[in-house]
Design a protein around this motif. Structure first.
Motif, PDB file in Angstrom:
ATOM      1  N   ILE A 125      14.453 -16.505   3.761  1.00 26.31           N
ATOM      2  CA  ILE A 125      13.691 -16.454   4.427  1.00 26.31           C
ATOM      3  C   ILE A 125      12.763 -15.310   5.253  1.00 26.31           C
ATOM      4  O   ILE A 125      12.439 -15.141   5.370  1.00 26.31           O
ATOM      5  CB  ILE A 125      12.861 -17.986   4.996  1.00 26.31           C
ATOM      6  N   ALA A 126      13.857 -14.459   6.010  1.00 27.31           N
ATOM      7  CA  ALA A 126      14.011 -13.974   7.145  1.00 27.31           C
ATOM      8  C   ALA A 126      13.956 -12.851   7.053  1.00 27.31           C
ATOM      9  O   ALA A 126      13.215 -11.693   7.416  1.00 27.31           O
ATOM     10  CB  ALA A 126      15.533 -14.234   8.889  1.00 27.31           C
ATOM     11  N   LEU A 127      14.677 -12.502   5.742  1.00 28.99           N
ATOM     12  CA  LEU A 127      14.987 -11.681   5.116  1.00 28.99           C
ATOM     13  C   LEU A 127      13.387 -11.175   4.243  1.00 28.99           C
ATOM     14  O   LEU A 127      13.031  -9.614   4.001  1.00 28.99           O
ATOM     15  CB  LEU A 127      16.197 -11.244   3.988  1.00 28.99           C
ATOM     16  N   ILE A 128      12.633 -12.019   4.150  1.00 29.32           N
ATOM     17  CA  ILE A 128      11.473 -11.790   3.054  1.00 29.32           C
ATOM     18  C   ILE A 128      10.788 -11.463   3.938  1.00 29.32           C
ATOM     19  O   ILE A 128       9.705 -10.244   3.850  1.00 29.32           O
ATOM     20  CB  ILE A 128      11.227 -13.358   2.120  1.00 29.32           C
ATOM     21  N   LEU A 129      10.272 -12.610   5.153  1.00 32.66           N
ATOM     22  CA  LEU A 129       9.485 -11.950   6.275  1.00 32.66           C
ATOM     23  C   LEU A 129       9.820 -10.372   6.586  1.00 32.66           C
ATOM     24  O   LEU A 129       8.819 -10.073   7.439  1.00 32.66           O
ATOM     25  CB  LEU A 129       9.898 -12.690   7.897  1.00 32.66           C
ATOM     26  N   PHE A 130      11.113  -9.910   7.018  1.00 36.40           N
ATOM     27  CA  PHE A 130      11.371  -8.204   7.531  1.00 36.40           C
ATOM     28  C   PHE A 130      10.909  -7.711   6.522  1.00 36.40           C
ATOM     29  O   PHE A 130      10.265  -6.268   7.006  1.00 36.40           O
ATOM     30  CB  PHE A 130      12.862  -8.204   7.514  1.00 36.40           C
ATOM     31  N   ARG A 131      10.964  -7.656   5.085  1.00 38.79           N
ATOM     32  CA  ARG A 131       9.993  -6.800   4.130  1.00 38.79           C
ATOM     33  C   ARG A 131       8.587  -7.439   4.181  1.00 38.79           C
ATOM     34  O   ARG A 131       7.724  -5.565   4.353  1.00 38.79           O
ATOM     35  CB  ARG A 131      10.109  -7.363   3.021  1.00 38.79           C
ATOM     36  N   MET A 132       7.811  -8.605   4.619  1.00 40.04           N
ATOM     37  CA  MET A 132       6.558  -8.374   4.464  1.00 40.04           C
ATOM     38  C   MET A 132       6.025  -8.110   5.647  1.00 40.04           C
ATOM     39  O   MET A 132       4.503  -7.154   5.753  1.00 40.04           O
ATOM     40  CB  MET A 132       5.985  -9.773   4.366  1.00 40.04           C
ATOM     41  N   THR A 133       6.402  -8.065   7.036  1.00 35.62           N
ATOM     42  CA  THR A 133       6.151  -6.999   8.639  1.00 35.62           C
ATOM     43  C   THR A 133       6.657  -5.674   8.455  1.00 35.62           C
ATOM     44  O   THR A 133       6.686  -5.427   9.399  1.00 35.62           O
ATOM     45  CB  THR A 133       6.663  -8.120   9.469  1.00 35.62           C
ATOM     46  N   PHE A 134       7.371  -4.877   7.836  1.00 29.90           N
ATOM     47  CA  PHE A 134       7.408  -4.050   7.676  1.00 29.90           C
ATOM     48  C   PHE A 134       7.078  -2.445   8.644  1.00 29.90           C
ATOM     49  O   PHE A 134       7.379  -2.035   9.494  1.00 29.90           O
ATOM     50  CB  PHE A 134       8.089  -2.769   6.675  1.00 29.90           C
ATOM     51  N   PHE A 135       5.817  -2.575   8.074  1.00 27.30           N
ATOM     52  CA  PHE A 135       4.298  -1.923   8.412  1.00 27.30           C
ATOM     53  C   PHE A 135       4.071  -2.125   9.748  1.00 27.30           C
ATOM     54  O   PHE A 135       3.713  -1.392  11.115  1.00 27.30           O
ATOM     55  CB  PHE A 135       3.167  -1.977   7.401  1.00 27.30           C
ATOM     56  N   SER A 136       3.551  -3.138  10.405  1.00 28.96           N
ATOM     57  CA  SER A 136       3.352  -4.206  11.690  1.00 28.96           C
ATOM     58  C   SER A 136       4.777  -3.500  12.418  1.00 28.96           C
ATOM     59  O   SER A 136       3.982  -4.229  13.848  1.00 28.96           O
ATOM     60  CB  SER A 136       2.541  -5.485  11.066  1.00 28.96           C
TER      61      SER A 136
END
Length: 221
Positions: free
Chosen positions: A162-173
């Motif tokens: 889940i942390a890896l998925i959050l990393f990708r989802m929040t990359f821009f911000s």
């Protein structure tokens, strides 16, 4: 009132449900009891599914599979996780695609010649999501290899995915990319990140089933 067989709302005093045809000579179910029955059914369905999965995988070396997968997941942090490139403007031909490994982004290993880092509005920083994912992977390995606590290892490995998925989802911000240039920047997910997520999830599944099988084995003794 509600039908005790199908849960449909029916007129009070009905002796037969117009929906399912069930006899209502006894007391009909209340909304609370029907909701309780639904929650119980969902739980039973989940238990049946996990029991079937555990039976189907009883002969597999799940512990070994978990060990191999978590080691692969940790190694993937040295593979490309994302790539940054410029698109659809006059700089696209000048800026080459730059790939970053999970280890590089996790520890903020800067490259002085990296034009992508120069475009950030603030200094690069270690990525907390990658740190949590890597730490979770190490903890999972410890619990698998030394502690033999597979249930806890499954939970930690799943949280790492889940942390890896959050990393990708929040990359821009997370990296404060200039808002006016976001439309010109293309972020691509690389195979290293996808493989890492897959291995974390596989580890979690293997650990969960190993724990389930071990509990079933001990209960039959």
């Amino acid at each position: 009132m509600f039908c005790k067989h199908c849960g449909s709302q029916i007129p009070d005093g009905s002796e037969k449900c117009p929906s399912c045809g069930g006899s209502l000579t006894g007391s009909a179910a209340s909304p609370a009891s029907f909701n309780s029955a639904n929650s119980t059914s969902v739980k039973e369905l989940a238990d049946n599914f996990t029991n079937i999965a555990a039976e189907r995988t009883a002969g597999l070396p799940l512990g070994l599979i978990a060990k191999v997968c978590i080691l692969i997941a940790l190694v993937t942090f040295f593979l490309p996780f994302v790539s940054v490139s410029c698109k659809d403007n006059e700089y696209a031909s000048k800026m080459e695609e730059k790939s970053y490994s999970g280890f590089t982004l996790m520890l903020d290993l800067e490259d002085d010649d990296d034009e992508s880092l120069d475009s950030l509005e603030s200094d690069p920083k270690p990525n907390i999501f990658l740190i949590l994912a890597f730490a979770g992977g190490v903890a999972t390995a410890v619990f698998i290899f030394y502690k033999k606590k597979y249930k806890l290892a499954a939970m930690i490995s799943g949280a790492s995915a889940i942390a890896l998925i959050l990393f990708r989802m929040t990359f821009f911000s997370y990296y404060d990319l200039p808002s006016e240039s976001k439309k010109y920047i293309d972020i691509d997910t690389k195979f290293g990140l996808l493989l890492c997520i897959l291995m974390m999830l596989t580890t979690a599944a293997a650990c969960f089933l190993e724990d389930k099988n071990s509990q079933s084995g001990s209960s039959t003794l």
